[in-house]
Scaffold this motif. Structure first.
Motif, short mmCIF file in Angstrom:
data_model
loop_
_atom_site.label_atom_id
_atom_site.label_comp_id
_atom_site.label_asym_id
_atom_site.label_seq_id
_atom_site.Cartn_x
_atom_site.Cartn_y
_atom_site.Cartn_z
N ARG A 98 0.84 -1.21 0.00
CA ARG A 98 0.00 0.00 0.00
C ARG A 98 0.86 1.25 0.00
NH1 ARG A 98 -5.47 -0.15 1.33
NH2 ARG A 98 -6.13 -2.26 1.79
N GLY A 99 0.38 2.26 -0.71
CA GLY A 99 1.03 3.55 -0.65
C GLY A 99 2.10 3.80 -1.69
N VAL A 100 2.26 2.91 -2.66
CA VAL A 100 3.25 3.14 -3.72
C VAL A 100 2.78 4.32 -4.56
CG1 VAL A 100 4.21 2.21 -5.86
CG2 VAL A 100 4.13 0.79 -3.82
N SER A 101 3.68 5.27 -4.77
CA SER A 101 3.35 6.45 -5.56
C SER A 101 3.81 6.26 -7.00
CB SER A 101 4.06 7.67 -4.97
OG SER A 101 3.98 8.76 -5.87
N GLN A 102 2.98 6.65 -7.95
CA GLN A 102 3.36 6.52 -9.36
C GLN A 102 4.54 7.41 -9.69
OE1 GLN A 102 0.02 6.88 -12.01
NE2 GLN A 102 -1.00 5.10 -11.14
N ASP A 103 4.77 8.44 -8.89
CA ASP A 103 5.92 9.31 -9.12
C ASP A 103 7.24 8.58 -8.83
OD1 ASP A 103 4.16 11.36 -9.72
OD2 ASP A 103 4.13 12.11 -7.67
N GLY A 104 7.18 7.53 -8.04
CA GLY A 104 8.39 6.79 -7.66
C GLY A 104 8.63 5.58 -8.53
N ILE A 105 8.15 5.59 -9.78
CA ILE A 105 8.31 4.45 -10.68
C ILE A 105 9.06 4.88 -11.93
CG2 ILE A 105 7.13 2.69 -12.04
CD1 ILE A 105 4.82 2.89 -10.07
N LEU A 114 13.07 -5.21 -20.15
CA LEU A 114 12.30 -4.14 -19.52
C LEU A 114 12.56 -4.21 -18.03
CD1 LEU A 114 10.01 -1.97 -19.58
CD2 LEU A 114 8.42 -3.88 -19.22
N GLU A 115 12.98 -3.08 -17.45
CA GLU A 115 13.22 -3.03 -16.01
C GLU A 115 12.36 -1.93 -15.41
OE1 GLU A 115 17.17 -3.67 -14.00
OE2 GLU A 115 16.90 -1.52 -13.62
N ILE A 116 11.60 -2.30 -14.39
CA ILE A 116 10.73 -1.35 -13.70
C ILE A 116 11.24 -1.25 -12.26
CG2 ILE A 116 8.37 -0.80 -13.02
CD1 ILE A 116 7.52 -2.80 -15.30
N ARG A 117 11.55 -0.02 -11.84
CA ARG A 117 12.02 0.23 -10.48
C ARG A 117 10.95 1.03 -9.75
NH1 ARG A 117 16.94 -0.33 -8.76
NH2 ARG A 117 18.37 -1.49 -10.03
N ILE A 118 10.53 0.49 -8.62
CA ILE A 118 9.43 1.08 -7.85
C ILE A 118 9.92 1.45 -6.47
CG2 ILE A 118 7.11 0.64 -6.94
CD1 ILE A 118 7.00 -1.60 -9.19
N GLN A 119 9.83 2.73 -6.16
CA GLN A 119 10.20 3.21 -4.83
C GLN A 119 9.14 2.73 -3.84
OE1 GLN A 119 13.06 4.99 -4.23
NE2 GLN A 119 12.61 4.75 -2.07
N LEU A 120 9.55 1.94 -2.87
CA LEU A 120 8.60 1.41 -1.88
C LEU A 120 8.35 2.44 -0.78
CD1 LEU A 120 9.99 -2.21 -1.61
CD2 LEU A 120 7.95 -1.45 -2.84
N PRO A 121 7.13 2.52 -0.30
CA PRO A 121 6.84 3.47 0.78
C PRO A 121 7.47 2.99 2.07
CG PRO A 121 4.92 2.12 0.33
CD PRO A 121 5.96 1.77 -0.71
N GLU A 122 7.74 3.95 2.95
CA GLU A 122 8.27 3.61 4.26
C GLU A 122 7.21 2.85 5.02
OE1 GLU A 122 9.97 6.27 7.52
OE2 GLU A 122 11.01 6.91 5.67
N GLN A 123 7.56 1.72 5.53
CA GLN A 123 6.60 0.90 6.25
C GLN A 123 6.74 1.12 7.75
OE1 GLN A 123 4.28 -1.21 4.77
NE2 GLN A 123 4.98 -0.22 2.90
N SER A 124 5.63 1.41 8.40
CA SER A 124 5.66 1.52 9.85
C SER A 124 5.61 0.11 10.43
CB SER A 124 4.47 2.36 10.34
OG SER A 124 3.27 1.74 9.96
#
Length: 150
Positions: A98-105, A114-124
């Motif tokens: 949850r919380g992945v932002s499209q800006d971080g892809i 094809l390589e897709i890099r996804i910035q993961l949200p900080e998990q509490s």
């Protein structure tokens, strides 16, 4: 099975041969791993134009990848034609936290990969809530559900 079709002299149509050899799976094959706080998804997609043949989207915390590869019709009719390449449309859906932002892809395509890099949200820290189990009327209880203890 390759020997049966190739050397046995059986004239098996190409789509049937692909099906019998297990090439009918419509899913993309992926490699997925995590580097620090980045999820990396890699897909082998040789011989495509990434700008026109690939669609990448995110909906409901799921990464959707769809790719198309068209068979060159002029080669199919040539004498001795044989292919082991996969053609058609393939797709894959990958659940994301949850919380992945499209800006971080970021998606890149190099040397058929094809390589897709996804910035993961900080998990509490996951929170745990204990749920109390209460006996129903069919069982005798030593105390009523309102009474503390036990």
């Amino acid at each position: 099975m390759d020997n049966l079709f190739g050397r046995g002299g059986l004239g098996v149509p190409e789509p049937l041969r692909r099906f019998l050899q297990g090439e009918s799976d419509p899913s993309l094959r992926i490699e997925q791993y995590q580097e620090g706080d980045t999820l990396v998804v890699r897909v082998d997609l040789p011989g495509i134009d990434p700008e026109t043949d690939v669609d990448i989207s995110i909906a409901d915390d799921t990464l959707h990848i769809e790719a198309r590869r068209e068979e060159d019709a002029e080669h199919v009719d040539k004498k001795g034609y044989r292919t082991e390449l996969r053609y058609g449309e393939r797709s894959r859906s990958i659940p994301l936290p949850r919380g992945v932002s499209q800006d971080g892809i970021v998606a890149t395509y190099e040397d058929g990969v094809l390589e897709i890099r996804i910035q993961l949200p900080e998990q509490s820290e996951p929170q745990t809530t204990k749920i109390r189990v209460v006996r129903t009327a069919g069982h005798e209880a030593s105390q009523s559900p309102e009474e503390p203890g036990n």
